[in-house]
Design an enzyme around this catalytic site. Structure first.
Site, PDB file in Angstrom:
ATOM      1  N   GLY A  84      33.306  43.294  44.505  1.00 35.87           N
ATOM      2  CA  GLY A  84      33.233  44.557  43.782  1.00 35.87           C
ATOM      3  C   GLY A  84      32.270  45.554  44.418  1.00 35.87           C
ATOM      4  N   THR A  85      31.141  45.061  44.914  1.00 36.00           N
ATOM      5  CA  THR A  85      30.147  45.962  45.504  1.00 36.00           C
ATOM      6  C   THR A  85      30.753  46.711  46.693  1.00 36.00           C
ATOM      7  OG1 THR A  85      28.368  44.487  44.831  1.00 36.00           O
ATOM      8  CG2 THR A  85      27.846  46.058  46.575  1.00 36.00           C
ATOM      9  N   ASN A 108      28.810  46.186  32.161  1.00 41.07           N
ATOM     10  CA  ASN A 108      28.464  44.783  32.368  1.00 41.07           C
ATOM     11  C   ASN A 108      27.399  44.274  31.405  1.00 41.07           C
ATOM     12  OD1 ASN A 108      27.222  46.797  34.214  1.00 41.07           O
ATOM     13  ND2 ASN A 108      25.792  45.139  34.626  1.00 41.07           N
ATOM     14  N   GLN A 135      34.322  44.487  35.503  1.00 37.40           N
ATOM     15  CA  GLN A 135      34.124  43.671  34.292  1.00 37.40           C
ATOM     16  C   GLN A 135      35.316  43.738  33.348  1.00 37.40           C
ATOM     17  OE1 GLN A 135      31.810  41.517  33.756  1.00 37.40           O
ATOM     18  NE2 GLN A 135      30.173  42.100  35.162  1.00 37.40           N
ATOM     19  N   HIS A 147      35.317  37.008  41.621  1.00 38.46           N
ATOM     20  CA  HIS A 147      34.555  36.030  40.835  1.00 38.46           C
ATOM     21  C   HIS A 147      34.342  36.454  39.393  1.00 38.46           C
ATOM     22  CE1 HIS A 147      30.224  37.624  40.916  1.00 38.46           C
ATOM     23  NE2 HIS A 147      30.830  38.458  41.732  1.00 38.46           N
ATOM     24  N   THR A 185      38.326  39.684  59.781  1.00 36.88           N
ATOM     25  CA  THR A 185      39.339  38.705  59.381  1.00 36.88           C
ATOM     26  C   THR A 185      39.206  38.411  57.892  1.00 36.88           C
ATOM     27  OG1 THR A 185      39.231  37.747  61.576  1.00 36.88           O
ATOM     28  CG2 THR A 185      40.186  36.359  59.849  1.00 36.88           C
ATOM     29  N   CYS A 189      17.704  41.947  38.487  1.00 37.38           N
ATOM     30  CA  CYS A 189      17.916  42.409  39.856  1.00 37.38           C
ATOM     31  C   CYS A 189      18.098  41.193  40.752  1.00 37.38           C
ATOM     32  CB  CYS A 189      16.778  43.308  40.331  1.00 37.38           C
ATOM     33  SG  CYS A 189      15.236  42.440  40.536  1.00 37.38           S
TER      34      CYS A 189
HETATM   35  N1  PLP Z   1      30.510  46.526  39.170  1.00 41.28           N
HETATM   36  C1  PLP Z   1      30.167  45.944  38.015  1.00 41.28           C
HETATM   37  C2  PLP Z   1      30.392  46.657  36.725  1.00 41.28           C
HETATM   38  C3  PLP Z   1      29.583  44.670  38.021  1.00 41.28           C
HETATM   39  O1  PLP Z   1      29.232  44.096  36.867  1.00 41.28           O
HETATM   40  C4  PLP Z   1      29.376  44.025  39.271  1.00 41.28           C
HETATM   41  C5  PLP Z   1      28.728  42.692  39.317  1.00 41.28           C
HETATM   42  O2  PLP Z   1      28.087  42.269  38.408  1.00 41.28           O
HETATM   43  C6  PLP Z   1      29.785  44.677  40.442  1.00 41.28           C
HETATM   44  C7  PLP Z   1      30.338  45.923  40.357  1.00 41.28           C
HETATM   45  C8  PLP Z   1      29.610  44.022  41.780  1.00 41.28           C
HETATM   46  O3  PLP Z   1      30.608  43.040  41.970  1.00 41.28           O
HETATM   47  P1  PLP Z   1      30.413  41.866  43.056  1.00 41.28           P
HETATM   48  O4  PLP Z   1      29.491  40.873  42.464  1.00 41.28           O
HETATM   49  O5  PLP Z   1      31.801  41.311  43.253  1.00 41.28           O
HETATM   50  O6  PLP Z   1      29.906  42.490  44.310  1.00 41.28           O
END
Ligand code: PLP
Length: 370
Positions: A68-69, A137, A165, A187, A224, A305
């Site tokens: 997600g990040t 979240n 989320q 995940h 990859t 954090c």
């Molecule tokens: N965005 C939200 C709302 C999240 O809660 C999180 C992770 O907790 C992320 C993005 C980041 O996702 P990832 O852990 O897959 O990088």
């Protein structure tokens, strides 16, 4: 240990494990032209097609990322490069850190983004990328993303939605939301960590990748791809949480917590069925988390954090709940939670309050919801 920290990571779904094991037994790089490479490529493209149909997009519009990040960062990088960026005040650090100069869109006391503030911002006609989370979240608050998308379209702005989320817990459909892109994470839906996706609408394209590499993902993300993780992601993404069961369990926790003097942050808004944020006035989050941990319950503080330290929640502060921003815990029910786990947690939570909170004093106060 009773695991109630699904928003940190969901337990692996058996469907995901099976798909990953199958993929791990297959050797080949999806970029190779020989038969082994082509077989792996087919697996990858099959997941891409299934994710596209699940999330309301076309398969050419799914870019695999590490999670997600990276999906959020890629959206901000590629769609926001020539635009002003505006983000909700309660966005995740994945978004805040990728857009440090962004304009903040305020939220109300329930954590819901203020659409009139968004409209006012967009009215100046400046080309803008707006970034909103579909569900928070920490509190589970669901944002009016469709309404925000309509406003963005009226003012020719783009809308990126962090659906990390929300996916698997409520419906997520890019076309129905009317947004321009979605960030997803494996995940958080019961797949393995290490995979995610940026899903875009046909109106936008990722021309400037963050990592050009060898031109994989049609030049939008080099490197990859981790095919086994992506296979697990694809299988997990097809599963849905049992929303009515989870929200009934979540409501039982809320009632019990209010009964012992806690405050449920964001309870007046529509929320994810599995999430609740309980603030215990006067009792630090870390003390609550550690006491519950020792009693056998895994929950988290409103904000943790990556160093593992517990800080003040920017989400609760943005909601005007500064007073309890260091006194809240998040309980997030995983897809496989049992009713008995929640019954035990309720007893454990009440015992924790009796142990670390000034319970006698609180009992004499009226209970509150926020
Ligand atoms: N965005 C939200 C709302 C999240 O809660 C999180 C992770 O907790 C992320 C993005 C980041 O996702 P990832 O852990 O897959 O990088």
């Amino acid at each position: 240990m009773i695991y109630l920290d699904a928003n940190a990571t969901e337990p692996l779904r058996p469907e995901a494990r099976t798909s990953m094991l199958e993929a791990l037994d297959e050797c080949g790089n999806p970029a190779s032209v020989h038969r082994s490479g082509r077989a792996v490529r087919r697996r990858l493209e099959d997941v891409r097609e299934r994710l596209a149909s699940r999330y309301g997009a076309r398969e050419t519009e799914v870019v695999f990322t590490s999670g997600g990040t990276e999906a959020d960062a890629l959206a901000l990088h590629a769609l926001g490069s020539d635009r002003r960026i505006a983000i909700g005040a309660t966005e995740h650090d994945a978004v805040r850190a990728a857009a440090p100069h962004a304009v903040s869109i305020p939220v109300d006391r329930q954590g819901v983004v203020q659409l009139d503030a968004l409209e006012e911002l967009l009215a100046d006609g400046q080309p803008t990328l707006v970034c909103l989370m579909l569900a928070n979240n920490e509190t589970g608050t669901i944002q009016p993303v469709h309404e925000a998308a309509m406003l963005c379209r009226q003012h020719r702005a783009l809308l990126h939605v962090d659906a990390v989320q929300a996916a698997g817990r409520i419906e997520v459909d890019l076309a129905a939301l009317g947004a321009h892109s979605l960030a997803l994470s494996s995940h958080k839906v019961g797949g393995p960590a290490g995979a995610g996706a940026l899903v875009t609408s046909p109106e936008v394209s990722i021309i400037a990748p963050m990592m050009p590499g060898g031109g994989q993902e049609r030049g939008r993300r080099g490197g990859t791809p981790p095919v086994a993780a992506i296979a697990g992601f694809g299988a997990a993404a097809e599963c849905d949480a049992d929303g009515p069961r989870l929200s009934a369990l979540r409501d039982a926790i809320d009632r019990a917590a209010i009964g012992v003097g806690a405050m449920v942050c964001g309870s007046g808004a529509e929320r994810l069925p599995n999430t609740t944020c309980l603030a215990l006035p006067g009792v630090r989050s870390d003390l609550q988390v550690i006491t519950l941990d020792l009693a056998g319950f895994a929950v988290s503080a409103g904000a943790a954090c990556n160093s593992g330290k517990i800080g003040s929640s920017h989400v609760l502060s943005a909601m005007g709940l500064e007073d309890v921003a260091r006194q809240a815990i998040r309980v997030s029910l995983p897809w496989n939670v049992r009713d008995a786990d929640v019954t035990s947690f309720i007893a454990g939570y009440c015992a924790m309050v009796a142990q670390v909170g000034p319970i006698g004093e609180r009992r004499s106060r009226p209970s509150r919801a926020a």
